[in-house]
Design an enzyme around this catalytic site. Sequence first.
Site, PDB file in Angstrom:
ATOM      1  N   ASP A  21       0.781  -1.246   0.000  1.00  0.00           N
ATOM      2  CA  ASP A  21       0.000   0.000   0.000  1.00  0.00           C
ATOM      3  C   ASP A  21       0.815   1.300   0.000  1.00  0.00           C
ATOM      4  OD1 ASP A  21      -1.526  -2.127   0.852  1.00  0.00           O
ATOM      5  OD2 ASP A  21      -2.082  -1.240   2.753  1.00  0.00           O
ATOM      6  N   GLU A 199     -10.279  -2.429   4.148  1.00  0.00           N
ATOM      7  CA  GLU A 199      -8.979  -1.881   4.500  1.00  0.00           C
ATOM      8  C   GLU A 199      -8.823  -0.468   3.911  1.00  0.00           C
ATOM      9  OE1 GLU A 199      -6.232  -5.808   4.977  1.00  0.00           O
ATOM     10  OE2 GLU A 199      -6.478  -5.165   2.913  1.00  0.00           O
TER      11      GLU A 199
HETATM   12  C1  FRU Z   1      -3.759  -3.673   2.864  1.00  0.00           C
HETATM   13  C2  FRU Z   1      -3.109  -4.072   4.172  1.00  0.00           C
HETATM   14  C3  FRU Z   1      -3.480  -3.081   5.264  1.00  0.00           C
HETATM   15  C4  FRU Z   1      -2.348  -3.228   6.230  1.00  0.00           C
HETATM   16  C5  FRU Z   1      -1.189  -3.473   5.317  1.00  0.00           C
HETATM   17  C6  FRU Z   1      -0.141  -4.389   5.862  1.00  0.00           C
HETATM   18  O1  FRU Z   1      -3.089  -4.152   1.739  1.00  0.00           O
HETATM   19  O2  FRU Z   1      -3.502  -5.378   4.513  1.00  0.00           O
HETATM   20  O3  FRU Z   1      -4.756  -3.294   5.841  1.00  0.00           O
HETATM   21  O4  FRU Z   1      -2.174  -2.098   7.035  1.00  0.00           O
HETATM   22  O5  FRU Z   1      -1.699  -4.019   4.119  1.00  0.00           O
HETATM   23  O6  FRU Z   1       0.958  -4.476   5.002  1.00  0.00           O
END
Ligand code: FRU
Length: 482
Positions: A21, A199
Amino acid sequence: MTAATGRPALHFTTRQNWINDPNGLLWLDGTWHLFYQHNPFGAAWGNMSWGHATSTDLLHWTEHPVAIACTPEESIFSGSAVLDRANSSGFGEPGRPAIVAVYTSALASGRQAQSLAYSTDGGYHWTKYEQNPVLDRGSTAFRDPKVFWYTADDGTGYWVMVAVEADDHRVVLYRSDTLREWHYLSDVGPLDSPDGLWECPDLFRLPIDGDPANPGWVLIVSRDPGRTGTGSYTAYLTGDFDGERFTPHPGVGLRRVDHGRDFYAGVTFDGAPGGRRVMLAWLSNWNYAEVTPTDPWRGAMSIPRELALVTGDGAPELTQRLPAEIEGSDSWASPVTVAPFLLEGRRPLALELPSIVDLELEPRGATAIGWEWTVGDTLVARVEYEPASSQLTLSRPDPSPGVHPTFASVERLTVPLTGGRLRLRLLLDHTSIELFADAGRVTWTDVVFPGAESGGAVVFARGGQALVAATVRRGERGDPIL
Ligand code: FRU
């Protein structure tokens, strides 16, 4: 694994290792700051820390040392960053505001809580707040805080945080005057089927049809249905936000921001000049992110897109276009224009990587028209339009040997012709294709792995004729990150 694929030239990748992300997106004094989920030690997910890169034009990125590093007890999960102009947190000094990052501490105990780190040198060095975490609900799925300054009608304001209870499909909202103490405001959701995760939320205001007197609010939430089916994607709700509660427009529900397979965790920059909303997403899909055939890097960012809200059926809808920084960049070679010609059958069209290809297709009897990217006899991606049904079909086969059982994709969308013509914009890079259609109402983002050869492209018209025009703008390679 397929033959080595070239590294993207327009899309951010790290020199090596894993990214997911985008985090902490912030524009400050002419610089776009991109932080991101990063494993500094390997090409698979793990050791989650915030990497850091900067750009002055949204096309060329410079990678910096890891900004916020994990420890054995704490992974640094997704979050956001703001410039604390009034020093409400006390981390800065008068006249020298701090940048404050709000991120999720994913603790070895399994607990997920929100924490702060701050930078007083413009985002290059970070200190974790010694009293972390600042917001703990005792949850194991409370994450991905996105913070922004909310200004009420009377001009006063406060910080608002949107975060998720990922397993419950809920966005939770909090407010703060200091960034250190947070007070619960409200919840949004759950809204749809109970599988998978919510998310990486975001919440922002945009004028509808460009009219500042008619603002709408957009709540972004990324959905991961659990590594099945078409996999993870970024979605949005439109509605109203009164400073406490987000109320979705009735009857529309969650819609996809992008109709492809590889546009996840999309969030927007804080503080972008001109009040613009520029979104960046992770160019991958949790279904197969860990097995994509690239080396020594894995994962890339999408091209940044400028968002707008336009009147739609029932509720306003999001449109996307390339920001002026990219559109007007002098790193594009002069456009090569292919004058309109009547086509029946197939005709090669130069495939330049990277490039922006603008296609105008006017059916004149053809039952199917489109564009194809092939390497030898192997199809990389096909865009096909059937005038009779107004269906735009986007196909991406699994390369050989396959990436993953869920990699092959075929998406169908209804796209009306405008003035009898279909206008498509393709942004092509070594490992991706991004399609903009219907004045930005439709975008489609997919990774592709053509292998060592980039191949060629054709335009086609079947069952009759079509009038075709094209403009190709080749991009130069940016700062080589090899
Ligand atoms: C989304 C996610 C988020 C988390 C991060 C961990 O892709 O799962 O919810 O904070 O990636 O790398």
